[in-house]
Design a protein around this motif. Structure first.
Motif, PDB file in Angstrom:
ATOM      1  N   ALA A  46     -54.898 -25.044  22.597  1.00  8.17           N
ATOM      2  CA  ALA A  46     -53.532 -25.176  23.118  1.00  8.17           C
ATOM      3  C   ALA A  46     -53.375 -26.582  23.671  1.00  8.17           C
ATOM      4  CB  ALA A  46     -53.271 -24.147  24.201  1.00  8.17           C
ATOM      5  N   LEU A  47     -52.410 -27.324  23.143  1.00  7.17           N
ATOM      6  CA  LEU A  47     -52.142 -28.688  23.573  1.00  7.17           C
ATOM      7  C   LEU A  47     -50.697 -28.775  24.045  1.00  7.17           C
ATOM      8  CD1 LEU A  47     -53.893 -30.741  20.734  1.00  7.17           C
ATOM      9  CD2 LEU A  47     -54.837 -30.032  22.949  1.00  7.17           C
ATOM     10  N   ASP A  48     -50.517 -29.000  25.323  1.00  4.45           N
ATOM     11  CA  ASP A  48     -49.187 -29.082  25.913  1.00  4.45           C
ATOM     12  C   ASP A  48     -48.827 -30.534  26.180  1.00  4.45           C
ATOM     13  OD1 ASP A  48     -48.835 -26.307  25.969  1.00  4.45           O
ATOM     14  OD2 ASP A  48     -49.884 -26.124  27.889  1.00  4.45           O
ATOM     15  N   VAL A  49     -47.822 -31.045  25.490  1.00  6.45           N
ATOM     16  CA  VAL A  49     -47.336 -32.407  25.696  1.00  6.45           C
ATOM     17  C   VAL A  49     -46.304 -32.359  26.807  1.00  6.45           C
ATOM     18  CG1 VAL A  49     -46.213 -34.379  24.622  1.00  6.45           C
ATOM     19  CG2 VAL A  49     -47.716 -32.915  23.256  1.00  6.45           C
ATOM     20  N   ARG A  50     -46.505 -33.172  27.828  1.00  3.72           N
ATOM     21  CA  ARG A  50     -45.626 -33.073  28.992  1.00  3.72           C
ATOM     22  C   ARG A  50     -45.441 -34.433  29.646  1.00  3.72           C
ATOM     23  NH1 ARG A  50     -50.259 -29.894  32.441  1.00  3.72           N
ATOM     24  NH2 ARG A  50     -50.188 -28.625  30.559  1.00  3.72           N
ATOM     25  N   ALA A  51     -44.398 -34.538  30.451  1.00  2.00           N
ATOM     26  CA  ALA A  51     -44.145 -35.722  31.270  1.00  2.00           C
ATOM     27  C   ALA A  51     -44.659 -35.468  32.675  1.00  2.00           C
ATOM     28  CB  ALA A  51     -42.658 -36.045  31.299  1.00  2.00           C
ATOM     29  N   GLY A  59     -48.547 -37.089  28.919  1.00  2.03           N
ATOM     30  CA  GLY A  59     -49.914 -36.722  28.634  1.00  2.03           C
ATOM     31  C   GLY A  59     -49.995 -35.418  27.865  1.00  2.03           C
ATOM     32  N   VAL A  60     -51.214 -35.046  27.507  1.00  4.03           N
ATOM     33  CA  VAL A  60     -51.486 -33.794  26.813  1.00  4.03           C
ATOM     34  C   VAL A  60     -52.394 -32.963  27.715  1.00  4.03           C
ATOM     35  CG1 VAL A  60     -52.451 -32.708  24.752  1.00  4.03           C
ATOM     36  CG2 VAL A  60     -51.290 -34.926  24.565  1.00  4.03           C
ATOM     37  N   ASN A  61     -51.930 -31.815  28.142  1.00  3.98           N
ATOM     38  CA  ASN A  61     -52.640 -30.956  29.093  1.00  3.98           C
ATOM     39  C   ASN A  61     -52.905 -31.678  30.404  1.00  3.98           C
ATOM     40  OD1 ASN A  61     -52.610 -29.146  27.016  1.00  3.98           O
ATOM     41  ND2 ASN A  61     -54.818 -29.053  26.733  1.00  3.98           N
ATOM     42  N   PRO A  64     -57.153 -34.355  26.440  1.00  5.18           N
ATOM     43  CA  PRO A  64     -58.565 -33.975  26.410  1.00  5.18           C
ATOM     44  C   PRO A  64     -59.217 -34.421  25.109  1.00  5.18           C
ATOM     45  CG  PRO A  64     -57.213 -32.088  25.855  1.00  5.18           C
ATOM     46  CD  PRO A  64     -56.265 -33.193  26.234  1.00  5.18           C
ATOM     47  N   THR A  65     -60.524 -34.526  25.133  1.00  4.83           N
ATOM     48  CA  THR A  65     -61.279 -34.802  23.914  1.00  4.83           C
ATOM     49  C   THR A  65     -61.481 -33.493  23.152  1.00  4.83           C
ATOM     50  OG1 THR A  65     -62.438 -36.696  24.859  1.00  4.83           O
ATOM     51  CG2 THR A  65     -63.474 -35.612  22.978  1.00  4.83           C
ATOM     52  N   VAL A  72     -59.986 -24.677  12.500  1.00  3.83           N
ATOM     53  CA  VAL A  72     -59.304 -24.992  13.756  1.00  3.83           C
ATOM     54  C   VAL A  72     -57.814 -24.704  13.623  1.00  3.83           C
ATOM     55  CG1 VAL A  72     -60.980 -26.711  14.513  1.00  3.83           C
ATOM     56  CG2 VAL A  72     -59.055 -27.427  13.077  1.00  3.83           C
ATOM     57  N   GLU A  73     -57.241 -24.254  14.711  1.00  8.20           N
ATOM     58  CA  GLU A  73     -55.801 -24.027  14.812  1.00  8.20           C
ATOM     59  C   GLU A  73     -55.321 -24.628  16.128  1.00  8.20           C
ATOM     60  OE1 GLU A  73     -54.863 -19.894  14.438  1.00  8.20           O
ATOM     61  OE2 GLU A  73     -55.868 -19.668  12.491  1.00  8.20           O
ATOM     62  N   PHE A  74     -54.103 -25.128  16.127  1.00  5.76           N
ATOM     63  CA  PHE A  74     -53.547 -25.754  17.319  1.00  5.76           C
ATOM     64  C   PHE A  74     -52.170 -25.178  17.615  1.00  5.76           C
ATOM     65  CE2 PHE A  74     -56.639 -28.722  15.748  1.00  5.76           C
ATOM     66  CZ  PHE A  74     -57.235 -29.210  16.905  1.00  5.76           C
ATOM     67  N   ALA A  75     -51.884 -25.013  18.892  1.00  3.55           N
ATOM     68  CA  ALA A  75     -50.520 -24.746  19.347  1.00  3.55           C
ATOM     69  C   ALA A  75     -50.087 -25.981  20.121  1.00  3.55           C
ATOM     70  CB  ALA A  75     -50.475 -23.507  20.226  1.00  3.55           C
ATOM     71  N   VAL A  76     -49.339 -26.861  19.457  1.00  2.00           N
ATOM     72  CA  VAL A  76     -48.861 -28.093  20.075  1.00  2.00           C
ATOM     73  C   VAL A  76     -47.465 -27.818  20.625  1.00  2.00           C
ATOM     74  CG1 VAL A  76     -48.328 -30.529  19.724  1.00  2.00           C
ATOM     75  CG2 VAL A  76     -50.219 -29.477  18.458  1.00  2.00           C
ATOM     76  N   ARG A  77     -47.381 -27.704  21.942  1.00  3.58           N
ATOM     77  CA  ARG A  77     -46.118 -27.376  22.607  1.00  3.58           C
ATOM     78  C   ARG A  77     -45.510 -28.648  23.173  1.00  3.58           C
ATOM     79  NH1 ARG A  77     -49.885 -23.561  24.858  1.00  3.58           N
ATOM     80  NH2 ARG A  77     -49.782 -21.560  23.757  1.00  3.58           N
TER      81      ARG A  77
END
Length: 500
Positions: A65-70, A85-87, A93-94, A103-108
């Motif tokens: 889970a990768l959360d893109v946020r301000a 940033g991301v998370n 994160p690395t 691999v699967e990603f949830a990029v929010r």
């Protein structure tokens, strides 16, 4: 009028140093050189980006889970800086996975505008690439998935929104993606993450009087934003406590435009063990290593107990007549290494590492030529709805790439690793003898790049090739290609690309 066109009108191209010789602009040129040696406090411990966590999905894949946020990040005394940033509030994160992992990603996307995450250096289907056709709308989620099938390497992820990549990356959207495999794990290289295997995301930033990021382009500069502060993993003036004799540094030039010429303050020699696409055949010992934006390198450095030494960026010879304006004459302290009084000695530097690139003798299906000049490639600017050509799956092509307008450029190809066959007809220098996906193009020289296209075909969804100096990319120095299966012909880019 675009920046390099303006420079030509002003007479600031290859012969521009003559014009700069007089008046206020000439004085500016003479003083446009930074030197931070001995001026950095080194009072912040080097942050180590956390490893991204994952869960096991119903299919058995690793799900991230990768959360893109301000948010806001404090880099120095005074007000916090508005960042993305991301998370977290800055960087990401690395991500670490092994060859063969699904691999699967949830990029929010928690921003108020669309963005994307491109997996730079990854071999994967075009629809999962995270390029300009896979943007994530504000409030939306993108769910790419693929099986990792490439040798161990240090990759990275960053935004790739057409026309806005430079802005989004500058705000902080950057992270490493490390791929492991059995070959590398069997070697006795330093391998404990954050201890003797150290990620180093090197970026330059400029701050205004309120500590906010300032996208400052030098007067007369040709590359884009050049900052006067160097951040490593998001810290200014960091130090790293060394506890082992050998340390492996995973260096990423994550800057928008600045080129780094890395070396140590005592000119000690170190060993290059891997480039963009993975391990070299054998270590190469040197005291300087240049990385242009997007390039990565893994180096092994030896330390002795109790010493202190700085990693620096030294002046580079590749800037051209006006390189000083774009930082090519700068001398910058990057990070201080502080060795403990006693050091463990549990790793070694193998004489043999990986397998050398093997495409020099391969049958070549097609040769192509690319000339980078005036924000264009082969006289054309990027168009989202135009596929420039198709390549056939399973074949090897040789691309001859030339920088032909006097300003620095580099060249990145999505999906594939390439072998640099020759530079101006000669044998490439040792740093170019491993697998690459991004290469600096020295003005006027011809780079012959061999690459094999395999596995993933799609006649409609393209991969990119482009200059990775991000202002140049955003202004149109980019093109698109598709990989075709048997009997397929170049299709049409979908008006709305589906993300799942």
């Amino acid at each position: 009028m675009r920046r390099r066109t303006v420079l030509k009108v002003l007479g600031l191209g290859l012969g521009g140093a003559t014009v700069l010789g007089g008046g206020g602009l000439g004085a500016y040129y003479l003083t446009a050189r930074q030197d931070t040696v001995g001026k950095i406090a080194f009072d912040a411990a080097l942050p180590i980006p956390p490893l991204a966590t994952s869960e096991t999905g119903a299919s058995g894949a690793r799900v991230f889970a990768l959360d893109v946020r301000a948010g806001e990040t404090r880099f120095k005394d005074g007000p916090a800086t508005r960042t993305w940033g991301v998370n977290g509030t800055h960087l990401g994160p690395t991500i670490r996975a092994r060859r063969g992992d699904r691999v699967e990603f949830a990029v929010r996307n928690g921003l108020d505008q669309e963005t994307s995450l491109h997996w730079h250096g990854m071999h994967l289907p075009a629809a999962m690439d995270g390029g300009p056709h896979q943007t994530v709308p504000a409030g939306g989620t993108w769910e790419p998935r693929w099986t990792i099938d490439q040798p161990a390497a240090t990759l990275w992820y960053h935004p790739h929104v057409h026309g806005a990549t430079a802005d989004h990356l500058y705000r902080g959207l950057t992270g490493l993606f490390i791929v492991d495999d059995e070959v590398t794990e069997a070697l006795d290289l330093p391998s404990e993450y954050g201890v003797d295997d150290v990620p180093m995301i090197v970026q330059d930033r400029a701050f205004d009087g309120d500590n906010q990021f300032e996208q400052r382009v030098p007067l007369g500069g040709s590359l884009g934003v050049i900052g006067d502060e160097i951040l490593v993993n998001g810290a200014i003036g960091p130090y790293f406590d060394v506890t082992t004799r050998l340390v492996r540094l995973r260096l990423l030039n994550g800057s928008n435009a600045r080129l780094y010429n890395f070396g140590f303050s005592d000119d000690r020699r170190f060993s290059l063990v891997a480039t963009d696409g993975g391990l070299l055949a054998e270590p190469w010992e040197t005291d300087r290593l240049s990385l242009s934006p997007g390039e990565r390198a893994e180096v092994v450095v030896a330390f002795t107990p109790g010493e202190r030494v700085e990693l620096r960026s030294y002046p580079s010879e590749h800037g051209g007549a006006l390189g000083r304006l774009d930082g090519f004459d700068d001398r910058l302290d990057v990070c201080q290494f502080r060795a403990a009084g006693s050091l463990s000695d549990d790793s070694a530097l193998p004489a043999v590492l990986g397998t050398a690139p093997d495409l020099a003798g391969a049958a070549v299906a097609r040769e192509r030529s690319f000339v980078l000049a005036s924000d264009q490639i082969n006289g054309r600017s990027m168009a989202m709805d135009r596929i420039d050509f198709g390549v056939r799956e399973g074949t090897v092509e040789v691309w001859e790439v030339t920088n032909d307008n006097g300003f620095p450029h580099n060249f990145h190809v999505h999906d594939v690793r390439f072998q640099v066959l020759s530079v101006d007809g000669g044998t490439p220098e040792p740093p170019l003898c491993g697998w690459k996906d991004t290469v600096l193009l020295v003005q006027g020289k011809r780079y012959r790049l061999a690459m094999r296209f395999s596995d993933h075909t799609d006649p409609n969804v393209p991969y990119m090739y482009h200059c990775h100096l991000l202002q140049h990319e955003d202004e149109g120095m980019m093109g698109q290609f598709v990989v075709l299966g048997d009997g397929e012909e170049v299709g049409v880019v979908p008006k709305e690309h589906q993300h799942s």
